[in-house]
Write an enzyme that holds these catalytic residues in place. Structure first.
Site, PDB file in Angstrom:
ATOM      1  CG  LEU A   1      16.836 -22.265 -72.428  1.00  0.00           C
ATOM      2  CD1 LEU A   1      17.631 -22.831 -73.598  1.00  0.00           C
ATOM      3  CD2 LEU A   1      17.750 -21.611 -71.414  1.00  0.00           C
ATOM      4  CB  CYS A   2      10.270 -19.158 -72.228  1.00  0.00           C
ATOM      5  SG  CYS A   2       9.772 -20.362 -73.448  1.00  0.00           S
ATOM      6  CG  HIS A   3      13.534 -14.028 -73.333  1.00  0.00           C
ATOM      7  ND1 HIS A   3      13.788 -14.888 -74.373  1.00  0.00           N
ATOM      8  CD2 HIS A   3      14.706 -13.439 -73.006  1.00  0.00           C
ATOM      9  CE1 HIS A   3      15.079 -14.814 -74.673  1.00  0.00           C
ATOM     10  NE2 HIS A   3      15.649 -13.949 -73.866  1.00  0.00           N
TER      11      HIS A   3
ATOM     12  CG  MET B   1       8.032 -21.251 -76.644  1.00  0.00           C
ATOM     13  SD  MET B   1       7.799 -22.915 -77.323  1.00  0.00           S
ATOM     14  CE  MET B   1       7.656 -23.877 -75.834  1.00  0.00           C
ATOM     15  CD  GLU B   2       5.268 -16.859 -74.006  1.00  0.00           C
ATOM     16  OE1 GLU B   2       6.242 -16.566 -73.295  1.00  0.00           O
ATOM     17  OE2 GLU B   2       5.391 -17.082 -75.236  1.00  0.00           O
TER      18      GLU B   2
ATOM     19  CG  ASP C   1      -7.591 -33.148 -63.117  1.00  0.00           C
ATOM     20  OD1 ASP C   1      -7.296 -34.242 -62.591  1.00  0.00           O
ATOM     21  OD2 ASP C   1      -8.033 -32.179 -62.469  1.00  0.00           O
TER      22      ASP C   1
END
EC number: 4.6.1.17
Length: 160
Positions: free
Chosen positions: A78-80, A114-115, A129
């Site tokens: 739901l992120c733009h 969110m980014e 990793d």
């Protein structure tokens, strides 16, 4: 002013949807997030001396974090999509690991928290990793937003 009593990403029927931001004011928006990777001190030394079996982890993790921020709307449903103007990913050496910090900036109608979170998460996963051959028990933790600015809700930061 009364707060809305419903969730912005949920319709009355309970289904999720993307919030309409078309009427929101465009402003400069920033967010800073952090994550921690905990590992043994000898592995920390290998990381910061670029002496890991898989190679130099920090530049790889930095690029991965930047790419992660740019790909956020592809992995968080739901992120733009946003025109990201600046993304930085930095590493702080700790005795038992490292702290990763990402800062993201845009000029747009919704925030970039969110980014920033995706950037530090992706960078931390990349470090994991790169070190798993020498420490299978490394831990990623403390992923959080430290500060944000811009937009209707204003500026805030956590106490550090």
């Amino acid at each position: 002013m009364a707060e809305e009593s419903h969730l912005t990403h949920v319709r009355e029927d309970g289904s999720a949807h993307m919030v309409d931001v078309t009427e929101k004011k465009e402003t400069t928006r920033t967010a800073v997030a952090e994550a921690t990777v905990t590992t043994r001190s000898d592995v920390v030394q290998q990381i910061f001396e670029a002496d890991l079996p898989k190679g130099d982890a920090l530049p790889v993790a930095r690029v991965a974090g930047i790419m992660g921020a740019k790909k956020t709307p592809e992995i968080i449903p739901l992120c733009h999509p946003l025109p990201l103007g600046k993304i930085t990913v930095d590493f702080e050496r700790l005795e038992d690991g490292m702290r990763i910090e990402a800062a993201v900036k845009t000029r747009g109608v919704t925030g970039v928290e969110m980014e920033a979170l995706t950037a530090v998460s992706t960078a931390a996963l990349t470090v994991f990793d790169m070190i798993k051959a020498v420490d299978k028990h490394a831990v990623i933790s403390n992923i959080r937003v430290l500060e944000k600015s811009g937009g209707k809700s204003g500026d805030w930061s956590v106490e550090r």
